[in-house]
Design an enzyme around this catalytic site. Structure first.
Site, mmCIF file in Angstrom:
data_model
loop_
_atom_site.group_PDB
_atom_site.id
_atom_site.type_symbol
_atom_site.label_atom_id
_atom_site.label_comp_id
_atom_site.label_asym_id
_atom_site.label_seq_id
_atom_site.Cartn_x
_atom_site.Cartn_y
_atom_site.Cartn_z
ATOM 1 N N HIS A 263 0.834 -1.204 0.000
ATOM 2 C CA HIS A 263 0.000 0.000 0.000
ATOM 3 C C HIS A 263 0.870 1.256 0.000
ATOM 4 O O HIS A 263 0.653 2.186 -0.789
ATOM 5 C CB HIS A 263 -0.908 -0.050 1.241
ATOM 6 C CG HIS A 263 -1.713 1.170 1.501
ATOM 7 N ND1 HIS A 263 -3.088 1.217 1.319
ATOM 8 C CD2 HIS A 263 -1.371 2.407 1.960
ATOM 9 C CE1 HIS A 263 -3.537 2.408 1.641
ATOM 10 N NE2 HIS A 263 -2.509 3.152 2.043
ATOM 11 N N GLU A 264 1.872 1.281 0.876
ATOM 12 C CA GLU A 264 2.736 2.463 0.970
ATOM 13 C C GLU A 264 3.657 2.589 -0.242
ATOM 14 O O GLU A 264 3.949 3.696 -0.701
ATOM 15 C CB GLU A 264 3.564 2.403 2.255
ATOM 16 C CG GLU A 264 2.735 2.390 3.534
ATOM 17 C CD GLU A 264 1.756 3.545 3.638
ATOM 18 O OE1 GLU A 264 2.051 4.645 3.115
ATOM 19 O OE2 GLU A 264 0.677 3.343 4.241
ATOM 20 N N GLU B 216 -6.058 6.893 -0.767
ATOM 21 C CA GLU B 216 -5.987 5.668 0.021
ATOM 22 C C GLU B 216 -6.616 4.497 -0.730
ATOM 23 O O GLU B 216 -6.151 3.355 -0.634
ATOM 24 C CB GLU B 216 -6.696 5.863 1.368
ATOM 25 C CG GLU B 216 -5.913 6.706 2.355
ATOM 26 C CD GLU B 216 -4.625 6.013 2.772
ATOM 27 O OE1 GLU B 216 -4.709 4.974 3.456
ATOM 28 O OE2 GLU B 216 -3.555 6.498 2.404
ATOM 29 N N HIS C 21 1.735 4.343 -2.741
ATOM 30 C CA HIS C 21 1.744 5.794 -2.497
ATOM 31 C C HIS C 21 2.996 6.435 -3.098
ATOM 32 O O HIS C 21 2.930 7.497 -3.717
ATOM 33 C CB HIS C 21 1.720 6.078 -0.990
ATOM 34 C CG HIS C 21 0.353 6.090 -0.381
ATOM 35 N ND1 HIS C 21 -0.715 6.744 -0.942
ATOM 36 C CD2 HIS C 21 -0.106 5.544 0.772
ATOM 37 C CE1 HIS C 21 -1.791 6.594 -0.166
ATOM 38 N NE2 HIS C 21 -1.436 5.862 0.881
#
Length: 349
Positions: free
Chosen positions: A137-138, A188, A141
């Site tokens: 997930h990061e 997100e 980003h």
């Protein structure tokens, strides 16, 4: 449950060479970012904040206050972040830090060379497979360039709190902060998709979302019941409840756990995710030829679909009002055209 007592990592994951972040980004994320950049004064604020904090300041802070993950410190996490970066074809691999904090959290911050920070609370909450989703997930980003705006948001929230007594300057700053919050909630959703591409297991993602919502042992929970909560939240109540939902989300940087879980599970079951796994996805090398107008149109289509399929009473009311106004506007335009043409004027094609 902790990552130290986790399941064995699943072998044979698919890599996505040259994948563009546009392949997995939620259209509302890209559209919100376009709108954010259009806010008067945003560019000036961005430059001012970046000039004040700098890249070195962020990295020095975590060097002094957290544990930098390496082959000797948290070696399993070191392998995970390298594997996630490889899966999404991100180079260089972002530095990963573990901060002492009982609150489960993770974030990507920085400007030119973003880094990833996760907390000890997150390590204690999820297992190894779940941590792969969190780290993926990061990494998503970072690949999408979200870390830059996340860093700016963090600083602006602190600044706006310190100058809240200023009647004029504070309002302009708050407008940008609110817009950043709205964008980041959509970002997100994009990063969740990147996390899924790294784990390639929708059940793992669902367990993480359930754990963040309060499931101490997600394996024992009723998965269907958790997703039903999202449906009930979106459909229950009247217009008053819809207003309360707007107030609840105001100022929040993250979507609500049950809602984001449902959003990701829907994407995981869809054609777009299957196409990416099959190697049919947008390439980074083609990004320079993609017009911004495509992002705006995709965002508009996404919001239109959300309005047309939503069971929320307020959203339905807005949709009905839009239809009524559109019909009234069309009738008024017809009468104006008839008046303008007058007797004897040929009708327009």
């Amino acid at each position: 449950m902790s990552y130290a007592s986790s399941r064995e990592l699943r072998p044979g994951r698919i890599r996505f060479p040259d994948i563009s972040p546009r392949a997995y980004e939620h259209p509302a994320d890209r559209g919100a970012l376009v709108a954010l950049r259009a806010i008067p004064g945003f560019d000036a604020v961005l430059k001012a904040v970046l000039g004040a904090i700098g890249e070195r300041s962020v990295r020095l802070l975590y060097l002094a206050t957290a544990v930098r993950v390496s082959a000797r410190q948290y070696p399993e996490l070191h392998t995970m972040v390298a594997e996630c970066a490889t899966t999404l074809d991100l180079y260089p691999v972002p530095e990963l830090y573990v901060a002492q904090d009982p609150v489960p959290s993770a974030m990507a911050v920085g400007t030119d060379k973003p880094l990833i920070v996760t907390t000890t609370g997150m390590l204690q909450l999820v297992d190894s497979a779940g941590l792969r989703f969190v780290i993926g997930h990061e990494v998503g980003h970072v690949l999408s360039g979200h870390a830059l705006y996340r860093t700016v948001l963090t600083q602006l929230v602190a600044i706006s709190a310190s100058i809240s007594w200023l009647p004029l300057g504070a309002w302009g700053l708050r407008a940008i902060v609110l817009a950043l919050h709205e964008w980041y909630r959509k970002a997100e959703l994009s990063a969740d998709r990147a996390g899924l591409l790294c784990t390639q297991d929708a059940d793992v993602a669902l367990r993480v979302h359930a754990a963040m919502a309060g499931a101490l042992n997600p394996d024992d929970m009723d998965v269907a019941g958790f997703l039903d909560q999202a449906k009930e939240y979106q459909a229950s109540g009247d217009v008053r409840d819809s207003v309360l939902k707007l107030l609840q989300i105001s100022g929040q940087t993250h979507p609500m756990a049950a809602l984001r879980a449902a959003e990701l599970q829907q994407w995981a079951a869809g054609r777009e995710y299957r196409a990416i796994l099959a190697g049919d996805y947008l390439r980074r090398s083609e990004d320079k030829d993609a017009p911004i107008s495509d992002d705006v149109r995709a965002a508009a289509a996404s919001y239109q679909k959300a309005f047309s399929t939503s069971a929320d009473p307020l959203v339905s009311l807005v949709g009905k009002l839009g239809g009524v106004l559109g019909t009234a506007g069309g009738a008024a335009a017809g009468r104006l055209r008839d008046w303008w043409q007058g007797p004897g004027k040929p009708p327009e094609n």
